[in-house]
Design a protein around this motif. Structure first.
Motif, PDB file in Angstrom:
ATOM      1  N   ASP A  61       0.841  -1.186   0.000  1.00 24.65           N
ATOM      2  CA  ASP A  61       0.000   0.000   0.000  1.00 24.65           C
ATOM      3  C   ASP A  61       0.883   1.245   0.000  1.00 24.65           C
ATOM      4  O   ASP A  61       2.061   1.180   0.334  1.00 24.65           O
ATOM      5  CB  ASP A  61      -0.846  -0.028   1.276  1.00 24.65           C
ATOM      6  CG  ASP A  61      -2.130   0.738   1.084  1.00 24.65           C
ATOM      7  OD1 ASP A  61      -2.312   1.296   0.008  1.00 24.65           O
ATOM      8  OD2 ASP A  61      -2.937   0.761   2.030  1.00 24.65           O
TER       9      ASP A  61
ATOM     10  N   ASN B 260      -4.885   1.785  -1.473  1.00 27.95           N
ATOM     11  CA  ASN B 260      -5.801   0.649  -1.348  1.00 27.95           C
ATOM     12  C   ASN B 260      -7.199   1.100  -0.957  1.00 27.95           C
ATOM     13  O   ASN B 260      -8.184   0.582  -1.469  1.00 27.95           O
ATOM     14  CB  ASN B 260      -5.278  -0.349  -0.307  1.00 27.95           C
ATOM     15  CG  ASN B 260      -4.318  -1.332  -0.923  1.00 27.95           C
ATOM     16  OD1 ASN B 260      -4.246  -1.458  -2.135  1.00 27.95           O
ATOM     17  ND2 ASN B 260      -3.559  -2.009  -0.080  1.00 27.95           N
TER      18      ASN B 260
ATOM     19  N   LEU C 244      -5.338  -4.705  -4.041  1.00 25.17           N
ATOM     20  CA  LEU C 244      -6.216  -4.731  -2.870  1.00 25.17           C
ATOM     21  C   LEU C 244      -6.463  -6.147  -2.356  1.00 25.17           C
ATOM     22  O   LEU C 244      -6.291  -6.417  -1.171  1.00 25.17           O
ATOM     23  CB  LEU C 244      -7.540  -4.052  -3.208  1.00 25.17           C
ATOM     24  CG  LEU C 244      -8.446  -3.811  -2.016  1.00 25.17           C
ATOM     25  CD1 LEU C 244      -7.881  -2.749  -1.112  1.00 25.17           C
ATOM     26  CD2 LEU C 244      -9.836  -3.427  -2.461  1.00 25.17           C
TER      27      LEU C 244
ATOM     28  N   ASN D 116      -3.824  -7.885  -0.454  1.00 27.36           N
ATOM     29  CA  ASN D 116      -3.422  -7.298   0.818  1.00 27.36           C
ATOM     30  C   ASN D 116      -4.042  -8.103   1.939  1.00 27.36           C
ATOM     31  O   ASN D 116      -5.246  -8.349   1.951  1.00 27.36           O
ATOM     32  CB  ASN D 116      -3.898  -5.847   0.882  1.00 27.36           C
ATOM     33  CG  ASN D 116      -3.330  -5.129   2.087  1.00 27.36           C
ATOM     34  OD1 ASN D 116      -3.550  -5.544   3.213  1.00 27.36           O
ATOM     35  ND2 ASN D 116      -2.572  -4.084   1.834  1.00 27.36           N
ATOM     36  N   ILE D 117      -3.200  -8.514   2.875  1.00 30.36           N
ATOM     37  CA  ILE D 117      -3.698  -9.450   3.892  1.00 30.36           C
ATOM     38  C   ILE D 117      -4.761  -8.831   4.793  1.00 30.36           C
ATOM     39  O   ILE D 117      -5.625  -9.541   5.319  1.00 30.36           O
ATOM     40  CB  ILE D 117      -2.511 -10.032   4.706  1.00 30.36           C
ATOM     41  CG1 ILE D 117      -2.936 -11.355   5.342  1.00 30.36           C
ATOM     42  CG2 ILE D 117      -2.000  -9.048   5.718  1.00 30.36           C
ATOM     43  CD1 ILE D 117      -1.785 -12.257   5.682  1.00 30.36           C
ATOM     44  N   ALA D 118      -4.774  -7.517   4.953  1.00 31.04           N
ATOM     45  CA  ALA D 118      -5.794  -6.876   5.790  1.00 31.04           C
ATOM     46  C   ALA D 118      -7.175  -7.071   5.166  1.00 31.04           C
ATOM     47  O   ALA D 118      -8.162  -7.351   5.854  1.00 31.04           O
ATOM     48  CB  ALA D 118      -5.497  -5.390   5.946  1.00 31.04           C
ATOM     49  N   VAL D 119      -7.228  -6.956   3.834  1.00 28.01           N
ATOM     50  CA  VAL D 119      -8.503  -7.094   3.119  1.00 28.01           C
ATOM     51  C   VAL D 119      -8.986  -8.536   3.173  1.00 28.01           C
ATOM     52  O   VAL D 119     -10.151  -8.807   3.510  1.00 28.01           O
ATOM     53  CB  VAL D 119      -8.338  -6.617   1.665  1.00 28.01           C
ATOM     54  CG1 VAL D 119      -9.563  -6.936   0.842  1.00 28.01           C
ATOM     55  CG2 VAL D 119      -8.049  -5.136   1.634  1.00 28.01           C
TER      56      VAL D 119
ATOM     57  N   LEU E 142      -8.142 -10.825   5.236  1.00 27.31           N
ATOM     58  CA  LEU E 142      -8.441 -11.182   6.628  1.00 27.31           C
ATOM     59  C   LEU E 142      -9.837 -10.686   7.004  1.00 27.31           C
ATOM     60  O   LEU E 142     -10.614 -11.425   7.615  1.00 27.31           O
ATOM     61  CB  LEU E 142      -7.385 -10.563   7.565  1.00 27.31           C
ATOM     62  CG  LEU E 142      -7.618 -10.786   9.050  1.00 27.31           C
ATOM     63  CD1 LEU E 142      -7.392 -12.239   9.418  1.00 27.31           C
ATOM     64  CD2 LEU E 142      -6.702  -9.900   9.880  1.00 27.31           C
ATOM     65  N   THR E 143     -10.147  -9.471   6.625  1.00 26.73           N
ATOM     66  CA  THR E 143     -11.463  -8.922   6.954  1.00 26.73           C
ATOM     67  C   THR E 143     -12.576  -9.725   6.288  1.00 26.73           C
ATOM     68  O   THR E 143     -13.577 -10.058   6.932  1.00 26.73           O
ATOM     69  CB  THR E 143     -11.543  -7.447   6.496  1.00 26.73           C
ATOM     70  OG1 THR E 143     -10.359  -6.786   6.926  1.00 26.73           O
ATOM     71  CG2 THR E 143     -12.737  -6.747   7.088  1.00 26.73           C
ATOM     72  N   LEU E 144     -12.363 -10.059   5.025  1.00 30.33           N
ATOM     73  CA  LEU E 144     -13.378 -10.858   4.322  1.00 30.33           C
ATOM     74  C   LEU E 144     -13.558 -12.219   4.986  1.00 30.33           C
ATOM     75  O   LEU E 144     -14.671 -12.694   5.174  1.00 30.33           O
ATOM     76  CB  LEU E 144     -12.996 -11.028   2.849  1.00 30.33           C
ATOM     77  CG  LEU E 144     -13.031  -9.767   1.991  1.00 30.33           C
ATOM     78  CD1 LEU E 144     -12.506 -10.065   0.597  1.00 30.33           C
ATOM     79  CD2 LEU E 144     -14.440  -9.206   1.910  1.00 30.33           C
TER      80      LEU E 144
ATOM     81  N   PHE F  63      -4.910 -13.982  -0.495  1.00 31.87           N
ATOM     82  CA  PHE F  63      -3.756 -13.080  -0.408  1.00 31.87           C
ATOM     83  C   PHE F  63      -2.564 -13.627  -1.192  1.00 31.87           C
ATOM     84  O   PHE F  63      -1.971 -12.932  -2.017  1.00 31.87           O
ATOM     85  CB  PHE F  63      -3.406 -12.888   1.078  1.00 31.87           C
ATOM     86  CG  PHE F  63      -1.991 -12.494   1.344  1.00 31.87           C
ATOM     87  CD1 PHE F  63      -1.560 -11.195   1.101  1.00 31.87           C
ATOM     88  CD2 PHE F  63      -1.075 -13.419   1.834  1.00 31.87           C
ATOM     89  CE1 PHE F  63      -0.253 -10.825   1.335  1.00 31.87           C
ATOM     90  CE2 PHE F  63       0.229 -13.058   2.061  1.00 31.87           C
ATOM     91  CZ  PHE F  63       0.651 -11.763   1.811  1.00 31.87           C
TER      92      PHE F  63
END
Lengths: 348, 164
Positions: free
Chosen positions: A56, A128, A214, A217-220, A222-224, A278
């Protein structure tokens, strides 16, 4: 109505940010040090290039030197919320006591040394987040248009965008969600369809040159995965919990071992969802970027031509992967929900 | 390592934007789309079912028609047969009657002819008797006109008469 509103909002948002950014780049033009660019020409660091494209960033660099500034939003315990344009921190500048250290915003003191006691929480509209917003707006525009298509062509054959997306929607509905979730699948359809098209659109957008990575990206991811995890455990029926707490056919003294195994299993599901998406998307990007990097590394016509062919082929493979990964994420989410909401079954 | 550490900011925006996207799409897209799809599915289903039913009905109608037709054909054959039979009996009885009537007429005629004949014969007999008497009288008168003839007759008659 809604479409216009969203469009106006998105447009004015970017125009506003863009104008602000222009002001600042003009103001701070004299401070630009050309050292950065000189270095880049002297030696080519492929690893850094790849990481730069995958990770990002604050502001959106479409091409080298063409950068759209985006708002930086920070929360610190001592100053509360702060918001300013990312262009203020370009070229290592300090603004308001903040500096951008490799896309990490840190507080610095007068001497220019980072202050380890302050940990700004970064809520910035990064590349992102901007991409996320664009994809959301795109999805809303697409599917409200499809919905209008169904209203307009009621009782008639589908047309245009509607007929393009109808087979995809029905495939997700009839081949993915319905067989895996079971008779109560209809309640989960909106989530599954949103999930699938969100991942698909962002996978495809990620393949566009200059766009954000996007879904890599592990944050995305992970959230999903957490959304699915939460739905699974909120909707889980007795049979699902009993399977974990009292696995059938297991002697009492073995049960603690099974509790550990089952708990790991419960956590492995979202973890595998997170990492699969990811790793697939990021891995694909790394491969394509590596091939492109080879061109710059060798600076030879022959190698360039050969690698171009492989790179183009890999890009096509990645388009396939974009569809496959969106499909798999949705399929596995459906399966996890399906097994959780299943009523008592006897095959044990 | 940066690659593997999820950023709080992005998680926050992802949750916010994804949930907004989900609710907006659910309200303004999926509801309508899924309803339209299931409506159409139902429509196609019912149309197919109706076609099937219509086909069954048509087949039934057709078989009914054929049944009716064959019944009608049987009925027609029966009527024709009966008509033929009655015609035949009618003709036979008419013939019989005609023959009987003819016979009766003939026998009546015969009887009448017989009666006439008898009457005629009787009358003729009477006439012949009268005539023969007259002839005999006339003959006798002519024969016995002279005395000699009278005497010879008498003598003949006497000689014929046998006095036993």
């Amino acid at each position: 109505m809604l479409k216009k509103l969203l469009f106006t909002f998105a447009f004015s948002f970017f125009v506003f940010v863009g104008l602000k950014a222009q002001e600042h780049t003009e103001a701070g033009h004299g401070e630009i040090t050309p050292v950065h660019e000189l270095e880049a020409e002297e030696h080519f660091d492929m690893g850094a290039m790849i990481m730069h494209h995958i990770l990002d960033e604050h502001g959106w660099e479409f091409a080298h030197g063409v950068k759209l500034p985006l708002p930086i939003i920070l929360y610190t315990s001592d100053r509360g919320l702060e918001m300013f344009s990312s262009s203020k921190l370009d070229y290592g500048n300090t603004y308001n006591g903040y500096q951008n250290h490799h896309e990490h915003i840190v507080r610095v003191n007068e001497a220019g040394v980072s202050d380890e006691n302050v940990h700004p929480i970064d809520f910035s509209i990064t590349k992102n987040v901007a991409s996320l917003l664009i994809s959301a707006i795109l999805l809303i525009l697409i599917f409200t248009a499809v919905n209008r298509g169904y209203k307009r062509n009621k009782g008639k054959a589908p047309k245009g965008l509607q007929s393009l997306l109808e087979p995809v929607i029905t495939t997700i509905k009839d081949e993915v969600v319905k067989p895996n979730i079971g008779p109560k699948y209809e309640a989960y359809l909106p989530y599954m369809l949103t999930l699938f098209f969100f991942i698909l659109v962002n996978n495809l957008m990620g393949l566009t040159p200059g766009a954000a990575n996007l879904t890599g990206n592990i944050a995305v991811t992970l959230t999903l995965a957490l959304f699915t995890f939460i739905i699974v455990h909120v909707k889980a029926k007795k049979a699902y919990w009993m399977h974990i707490v009292a696995p059938p056919g297991v002697p009492g003294w073995l049960k603690p071992l099974f509790w550990i195994i089952e708990s790991i299993g419960v956590l492995m599901k979202p973890a595998s969802l997170t990492i699969r998406l990811f790793a697939n998307i990021t891995g694909g990007h790394i491969i394509i970027l590596s091939f492109i990097g080879i061109i710059f590394l060798f600076k030879s016509w022959g190698v360039g031509a050969g690698v171009w062919g492989i790179g183009a082929f890999m890009s096509l493979i990645e388009i396939l992967v974009a569809f496959i990964q969106a499909y798999i994420f949705t399929l596995l989410s459906s399966m996890y929900i399906g097994t959780a909401i299943e009523e008592h079954h006897d095959h044990h | 390592m940066e690659l593997l550490t999820p950023g709080i900011g992005l998680i926050f925006w992802q949750i916010l934007i994804f949930l907004t996207l989900f609710f907006v799409l659910k309200k303004f897209a999926w509801g309508g789309i899924l309803k339209a799809l299931s409506d159409r599915e139902n429509e196609i289903d019912s149309a197919l079912r109706m076609a099937e039913e219509t086909r069954a009905e048509m087949a039934k109608l057709k078989s009914d028609n054929e049944k009716l037709l064959s019944e009608a054909r049987l009925e027609r054959d029966k009527i024709i047969k009966e008509a033929k039979e009655s015609a035949v009996t009618l003709i036979t009885s008419a013939q019989e009657k005609a023959v009987a009537e003819g016979n009766r007429i003939i026998s009546d005629a015969r009887e009448a002819i017989q009666n006439e004949k008898t009457a005629m014969v009787a009358m003729m007999k009477k006439d012949v008797a009268t005539l023969s008497i007259e002839i005999a009288e006339k003959l006798l008168r002519k024969e016995l006109l002279d005395k000699k003839a009278q005497q010879s007759l008498v003598s003949e008659l006497i000689s014929e008469a046998k006095l036993n």
